[in-house]
Motif scaffolding. Structure first.
Motif, PDB file in Angstrom:
ATOM      1  N   ARG A 297     -23.899 -13.751 -20.561  1.00 24.75           N
ATOM      2  CA  ARG A 297     -23.952 -15.041 -21.250  1.00 24.75           C
ATOM      3  C   ARG A 297     -24.795 -14.943 -22.519  1.00 24.75           C
ATOM      4  O   ARG A 297     -24.465 -15.537 -23.549  1.00 24.75           O
ATOM      5  CB  ARG A 297     -24.525 -16.118 -20.320  1.00 24.75           C
ATOM      6  CG  ARG A 297     -23.595 -16.542 -19.207  1.00 24.75           C
ATOM      7  CD  ARG A 297     -24.029 -17.878 -18.609  1.00 24.75           C
ATOM      8  NE  ARG A 297     -25.373 -17.798 -18.044  1.00 24.75           N
ATOM      9  CZ  ARG A 297     -25.635 -17.438 -16.799  1.00 24.75           C
ATOM     10  NH1 ARG A 297     -24.653 -17.071 -16.008  1.00 24.75           N
ATOM     11  NH2 ARG A 297     -26.877 -17.424 -16.345  1.00 24.75           N
ATOM     12  N   LEU A 298     -25.891 -14.175 -22.448  1.00 27.77           N
ATOM     13  CA  LEU A 298     -26.784 -14.057 -23.603  1.00 27.77           C
ATOM     14  C   LEU A 298     -26.112 -13.323 -24.766  1.00 27.77           C
ATOM     15  O   LEU A 298     -26.169 -13.775 -25.913  1.00 27.77           O
ATOM     16  CB  LEU A 298     -28.064 -13.313 -23.186  1.00 27.77           C
ATOM     17  CG  LEU A 298     -28.961 -14.037 -22.171  1.00 27.77           C
ATOM     18  CD1 LEU A 298     -30.112 -13.140 -21.749  1.00 27.77           C
ATOM     19  CD2 LEU A 298     -29.497 -15.344 -22.738  1.00 27.77           C
TER      20      LEU A 298
ATOM     21  N   ILE B  93     -22.408 -10.884 -29.798  1.00 31.35           N
ATOM     22  CA  ILE B  93     -22.489  -9.418 -29.795  1.00 31.35           C
ATOM     23  C   ILE B  93     -21.223  -8.826 -29.179  1.00 31.35           C
ATOM     24  O   ILE B  93     -20.583  -7.932 -29.740  1.00 31.35           O
ATOM     25  CB  ILE B  93     -23.729  -8.936 -29.022  1.00 31.35           C
ATOM     26  CG1 ILE B  93     -24.999  -9.598 -29.585  1.00 31.35           C
ATOM     27  CG2 ILE B  93     -23.837  -7.417 -29.079  1.00 31.35           C
ATOM     28  CD1 ILE B  93     -25.221  -9.361 -31.050  1.00 31.35           C
ATOM     29  N   LEU B  94     -20.856  -9.327 -28.017  1.00 30.97           N
ATOM     30  CA  LEU B  94     -19.622  -8.926 -27.338  1.00 30.97           C
ATOM     31  C   LEU B  94     -19.333  -9.933 -26.241  1.00 30.97           C
ATOM     32  O   LEU B  94     -20.179 -10.755 -25.891  1.00 30.97           O
ATOM     33  CB  LEU B  94     -19.729  -7.496 -26.781  1.00 30.97           C
ATOM     34  CG  LEU B  94     -20.972  -7.113 -25.957  1.00 30.97           C
ATOM     35  CD1 LEU B  94     -20.894  -7.607 -24.531  1.00 30.97           C
ATOM     36  CD2 LEU B  94     -21.126  -5.599 -25.953  1.00 30.97           C
ATOM     37  N   LYS B  95     -18.133  -9.889 -25.708  1.00 32.08           N
ATOM     38  CA  LYS B  95     -17.756 -10.787 -24.626  1.00 32.08           C
ATOM     39  C   LYS B  95     -18.457 -10.358 -23.341  1.00 32.08           C
ATOM     40  O   LYS B  95     -18.555  -9.164 -23.040  1.00 32.08           O
ATOM     41  CB  LYS B  95     -16.238 -10.766 -24.407  1.00 32.08           C
ATOM     42  CG  LYS B  95     -15.439 -11.317 -25.585  1.00 32.08           C
ATOM     43  CD  LYS B  95     -15.711 -12.800 -25.785  1.00 32.08           C
ATOM     44  CE  LYS B  95     -14.829 -13.374 -26.895  1.00 32.08           C
ATOM     45  NZ  LYS B  95     -15.091 -14.808 -27.118  1.00 32.08           N
ATOM     46  N   GLY B  96     -18.942 -11.332 -22.576  1.00 32.75           N
ATOM     47  CA  GLY B  96     -19.672 -11.007 -21.362  1.00 32.75           C
ATOM     48  C   GLY B  96     -18.872 -10.184 -20.371  1.00 32.75           C
ATOM     49  O   GLY B  96     -19.413  -9.316 -19.675  1.00 32.75           O
ATOM     50  N   ARG B  97     -17.551 -10.410 -20.322  1.00 31.66           N
ATOM     51  CA  ARG B  97     -16.715  -9.681 -19.361  1.00 31.66           C
ATOM     52  C   ARG B  97     -16.656  -8.187 -19.665  1.00 31.66           C
ATOM     53  O   ARG B  97     -16.331  -7.381 -18.786  1.00 31.66           O
ATOM     54  CB  ARG B  97     -15.308 -10.269 -19.349  1.00 31.66           C
ATOM     55  CG  ARG B  97     -14.535 -10.079 -20.645  1.00 31.66           C
ATOM     56  CD  ARG B  97     -13.119 -10.639 -20.527  1.00 31.66           C
ATOM     57  NE  ARG B  97     -12.345 -10.389 -21.734  1.00 31.66           N
ATOM     58  CZ  ARG B  97     -12.351 -11.156 -22.798  1.00 31.66           C
ATOM     59  NH1 ARG B  97     -13.107 -12.245 -22.801  1.00 31.66           N
ATOM     60  NH2 ARG B  97     -11.617 -10.866 -23.866  1.00 31.66           N
ATOM     61  N   VAL B  98     -16.946  -7.816 -20.914  1.00 27.47           N
ATOM     62  CA  VAL B  98     -16.881  -6.406 -21.301  1.00 27.47           C
ATOM     63  C   VAL B  98     -17.878  -5.572 -20.500  1.00 27.47           C
ATOM     64  O   VAL B  98     -17.640  -4.389 -20.236  1.00 27.47           O
ATOM     65  CB  VAL B  98     -17.156  -6.270 -22.818  1.00 27.47           C
ATOM     66  CG1 VAL B  98     -17.296  -4.801 -23.216  1.00 27.47           C
ATOM     67  CG2 VAL B  98     -16.030  -6.923 -23.615  1.00 27.47           C
ATOM     68  N   LEU B  99     -18.969  -6.180 -20.086  1.00 27.74           N
ATOM     69  CA  LEU B  99     -19.992  -5.449 -19.346  1.00 27.74           C
ATOM     70  C   LEU B  99     -19.482  -4.910 -18.018  1.00 27.74           C
ATOM     71  O   LEU B  99     -20.071  -3.985 -17.462  1.00 27.74           O
ATOM     72  CB  LEU B  99     -21.212  -6.349 -19.102  1.00 27.74           C
ATOM     73  CG  LEU B  99     -21.947  -6.837 -20.357  1.00 27.74           C
ATOM     74  CD1 LEU B  99     -23.087  -7.763 -19.964  1.00 27.74           C
ATOM     75  CD2 LEU B  99     -22.477  -5.659 -21.173  1.00 27.74           C
TER      76      LEU B  99
END
Length: 220
Positions: free
Chosen positions: A54-55, A61-67
């Protein structure tokens, strides 16, 4: 207390940057490191992928799902270093909603948007149900607005309190007439098997239980 055997996140970042790669990847690692640093300095111990996702998404910076992707191992390694550096989550820390955790695992943005809408509708309905539960008296009237049999008297809605207003003789006569077979037939209507009133084409004019409700009010 922070264990001396734990690598400082700065050290982990240096190792990851030393691996080289595309410029935008290195920039994202550095930006992620800065976000985690500020998050840790705020006193938070929550470095779950959902929270950090979320941060980084909030700052573009990038989409949270990318993590959660297989190719994001370096990002997760850096986040893990910050999690170990910050220490375990305290009991007072806010835990991310299970629904958000679920949404973050959906990679397809279209499906995620649909599920987010469904969850929002669920929460809205749940709030309405809780509001109804808190009500001490609920007015029930399932008749279509502005629709009634020709010449029939308008019936005041009943309430859960069980109180029924006293009927005058003329009011009682009008109610009895509105559900009598002769009256309904003269106006092209009839009573169905479940107390509904239907017209010659079989279309429902008054919902199921209408005639029965009238008779209950009359006590017949």
């Amino acid at each position: 207390m922070i264990s001396a055997t734990i690598d400082h996140p700065n050290t982990v970042l240096d190792k990851l940057l030393a691996k080289g790669g595309r410029a935008h990847r290195l920039a994202r690692l550095t930006a992620l490191h800065e976000i985690c640093r500020r998050h840790q300095e705020s006193g938070s111990h929550d470095f779950s992928l959902a929270t950090v996702g979320r941060l980084v998404e909030a700052e573009g910076i990038l989409k949270g799902r990318v993590l959660y992707n297989m190719q994001s191992a370096d990002y997760r390694e850096l986040i893990s270093a910050w999690a170990m550096y910050a220490g375990p989550v305290t009991a007072q820390s806010t835990k991310p909603l299970a629904s958000h955790e679920y949404l973050m695992r959906i990679h397809d943005p279209a499906i995620r948007s649909i599920m987010q809408t469904i969850i929002g509708e669920r929460d809205k309905l749940r709030a309405e149900v809780n509001l109804l539960k808190a009500s001490t008296q609920v007015v029930v009237d399932r008749r279509p607005v502005g629709v009634r049999a020709p010449g029939a008297a308008i019936v005041l809605p009943t309430t859960t309190s069980g109180h029924i207003a006293q009927l005058t003789p003329s009011e009682r006569e009008a109610l009895e007439k509105s559900v009598s077979a002769d009256y309904l037939e003269r106006h092209g209507l009839r009573e169905g098997s479940h107390g509904e009133i239907v017209n010659e084409r079989g279309r429902t004019v008054f919902d199921v239980g209408f005639a029965r409700a009238i008779r209950k009010v009359l006590g017949t």
